[in-house]
Scaffold this motif. Structure first.
Motif, PDB file in Angstrom:
ATOM      1  N   PHE A   1      15.415   7.335  12.740  1.00 50.82           N
ATOM      2  CA  PHE A   1      14.371   6.927  11.817  1.00 50.82           C
ATOM      3  C   PHE A   1      13.865   5.558  12.243  1.00 50.82           C
ATOM      4  N   PRO A   2      12.623   5.457  12.736  1.00 51.67           N
ATOM      5  CA  PRO A   2      12.083   4.128  13.035  1.00 51.67           C
ATOM      6  C   PRO A   2      11.739   3.403  11.745  1.00 51.67           C
ATOM      7  N   GLN A   3      11.566   2.118  11.853  1.00 53.24           N
ATOM      8  CA  GLN A   3      11.124   1.320  10.701  1.00 53.24           C
ATOM      9  C   GLN A   3       9.602   1.361  10.647  1.00 53.24           C
ATOM     10  N   PRO A   4       9.007   2.010   9.645  1.00 54.14           N
ATOM     11  CA  PRO A   4       7.541   2.061   9.596  1.00 54.14           C
ATOM     12  C   PRO A   4       6.944   0.716   9.209  1.00 54.14           C
ATOM     13  N   VAL A   5       6.032   0.229  10.021  1.00 55.02           N
ATOM     14  CA  VAL A   5       5.381  -1.058   9.770  1.00 55.02           C
ATOM     15  C   VAL A   5       3.890  -0.809   9.602  1.00 55.02           C
ATOM     16  N   PRO A   6       3.391  -0.811   8.370  1.00 55.34           N
ATOM     17  CA  PRO A   6       1.979  -0.498   8.158  1.00 55.34           C
ATOM     18  C   PRO A   6       1.061  -1.558   8.746  1.00 55.34           C
ATOM     19  N   ARG A   7      -0.049  -1.128   9.302  1.00 54.06           N
ATOM     20  CA  ARG A   7      -1.076  -2.061   9.788  1.00 54.06           C
ATOM     21  C   ARG A   7      -2.007  -2.369   8.613  1.00 54.06           C
ATOM     22  N   ASP A   8      -1.525  -3.204   7.726  1.00 56.77           N
ATOM     23  CA  ASP A   8      -2.197  -3.403   6.442  1.00 56.77           C
ATOM     24  C   ASP A   8      -2.759  -4.803   6.249  1.00 56.77           C
ATOM     25  N   ALA A   9      -2.882  -5.576   7.330  1.00 56.38           N
ATOM     26  CA  ALA A   9      -3.353  -6.959   7.192  1.00 56.38           C
ATOM     27  C   ALA A   9      -4.742  -7.012   6.568  1.00 56.38           C
ATOM     28  N   LEU A  10      -5.610  -6.059   6.891  1.00 59.06           N
ATOM     29  CA  LEU A  10      -6.957  -6.061   6.321  1.00 59.06           C
ATOM     30  C   LEU A  10      -6.918  -5.868   4.806  1.00 59.06           C
ATOM     31  N   LEU A  11      -6.015  -5.000   4.348  1.00 52.29           N
ATOM     32  CA  LEU A  11      -5.917  -4.725   2.913  1.00 52.29           C
ATOM     33  C   LEU A  11      -5.430  -5.950   2.146  1.00 52.29           C
ATOM     34  N   PHE A  12      -4.402  -6.601   2.663  1.00 54.45           N
ATOM     35  CA  PHE A  12      -3.844  -7.725   1.925  1.00 54.45           C
ATOM     36  C   PHE A  12      -4.628  -9.004   2.159  1.00 54.45           C
ATOM     37  N   GLY A  13      -5.472  -8.997   3.210  1.00 49.76           N
ATOM     38  CA  GLY A  13      -6.449 -10.065   3.343  1.00 49.76           C
ATOM     39  C   GLY A  13      -7.487 -10.005   2.245  1.00 49.76           C
ATOM     40  N   LEU A  14      -7.642  -8.810   1.662  1.00 52.48           N
ATOM     41  CA  LEU A  14      -8.543  -8.612   0.524  1.00 52.48           C
ATOM     42  C   LEU A  14      -7.823  -8.710  -0.815  1.00 52.48           C
ATOM     43  N   ASP A  15      -6.541  -9.036  -0.770  1.00 50.74           N
ATOM     44  CA  ASP A  15      -5.727  -9.172  -1.994  1.00 50.74           C
ATOM     45  C   ASP A  15      -5.569  -7.868  -2.749  1.00 50.74           C
TER      46      ASP A  15
END
Length: 347
Positions: free
Chosen positions: A250-264
């Motif tokens: 099981f790999p550790q899933p790392v979401p590419r979510d910087a854009l989402l949290f840059g928008l709060d």
């Protein structure tokens, strides 16, 4: 950060627009989709067919690039992942969707919409946003593992179990899900070994594994041994090499979510973006679909999520179009009096 290459396909500006909806006067994209995987392309496909002006921006980093084939997708079973994306890009282009090969640096609110900033420019104005940037697999730092990832170092029995059926399989004890993964893999092969590595097994774990016919091999993993472009086994700190033809973890899933949290956008307790069942985030006009929101979504599930988001997004746009048209209609002059209904007269 890679530089943008302004490769644009499609004829969005040639699309016929109903001027009664007020969208003809709006120079913005109706939607900018970030990510051209199954989720993003399927969202763009539905929106393009709805005659929306859409751009898809993609940095060319699909999660499943190491895999030679994908499985479990009706009508596309066994297709190379890159081939699916090529077909999808051709399909969305038919509906006037702009395909832009670039990296999105950030997104900022602008009035009742958003500005999508690409690396090296330009800036794309949009009424709505779909983030379908996926995730990356965080792999344990074991020599020889990354080179075989997606080939004979695997993670999903439902994606790859059939292809390695009846072969000697191993499960790397690199995470708490390893025991259940080993128990599950037993239905694909009678020869399954759990390589304990750093995993602490309980008595109940060992009893279940023994009942299922899964052997436990103790010892810390040193490296994966390959020869001739194929996995041969797993070497332990004792010097023993356990012969295996494929291993799972099981790999550790790392979401590419910087854009989402840059928008709060709001996060859940698990740290992942919070969405409703259509992928709508806490921020008005922003959707998140596919693996960036759901680490368990296979390709076919991600594609469905993209479609669901597109339906909801288009309804959202349509409601806004109606409100604009209504405001313009009311501002254009007094309403025309309604003609009273004529009652039927009995003979």
């Amino acid at each position: 950060m890679s530089e943008a290459t302004d490769t644009v396909t499609g004829t969005a500006t040639d699309a016929v627009v109903d001027t009664a909806t007020d969208t003809a006067a709006d120079e913005r994209y109706d939607a900018v989709v970030v990510g051209a995987g199954a989720a993003g392309l399927n969202a763009a496909l539905v929106l393009g067919r709805a005659r929306r002006r859409v751009a898809v921006v993609d940095a060319g980093e699909p999660r499943n690039a190491p895999a030679a084939h994908m499985y479990g997708f009706l009508s596309r079973d066994g297709l190379p992942p890159a081939a699916l994306l090529e077909i999808g890009r051709e399909e969305v282009a038919r509906y006037g969707v702009d395909l832009i090969d670039a990296r999105v640096e950030h997104i900022e609110p602008a009035g009742d919409g958003y500005l999508v900033h690409l690396a090296g420019g330009p800036v794309l104005p949009a009424r709505r946003i779909v983030v379908a940037t996926g995730l990356r697999d965080g792999l344990p730092e074991l020599p020889g593992l990354a080179e075989r990832w997606g080939r004979d170092v695997l993670h999903c029995p439902y994606c790859h179990g059939w292809e390695v059926r009846d072969r000697p399989l191993g499960v790397l004890g690199t995470g708490p899900g390893a025991v259940n993964q080993a128990l599950l893999l037993r239905q694909w092969s009678a020869d399954v070994v759990l390589l304990a590595h750093t995993l602490v097994l309980t008595g109940a774990d060992r009893e279940r594994l023994a009942a299922r016919g899964v052997r436990v091999v103790e010892g810390r993993i040193v490296r994966l041994v390959s020869d001739g472009g194929r996995l041969r086994g797993v070497e332990l700190d004792s010097g023993q090499v356990v012969p295996r033809e494929a291993v799972f973890l099981f790999p550790q899933p790392v979401p590419r979510d910087a854009l989402l949290f840059g928008l709060d956008c709001e996060r859940g307790e698990d740290g992942w973006v919070t969405t409703d069942r259509t992928g709508r985030t806490s921020l008005p006009g922003v959707w998140a679909v596919g693996n960036v929101a759901d680490p368990r979504a296979q390709v076919v599930v991600a594609a469905g999520a993209g479609a669901a988001a597109a339906f909801a997004l288009d309804h959202d746009l349509a409601a806004e179009d109606v409100e604009r048209a209504l405001a313009r209609h009311r501002a254009s002059g007094p309403a025309v009096p309604a003609v009273p209904a004529v009652s039927a007269v009995s003979a």
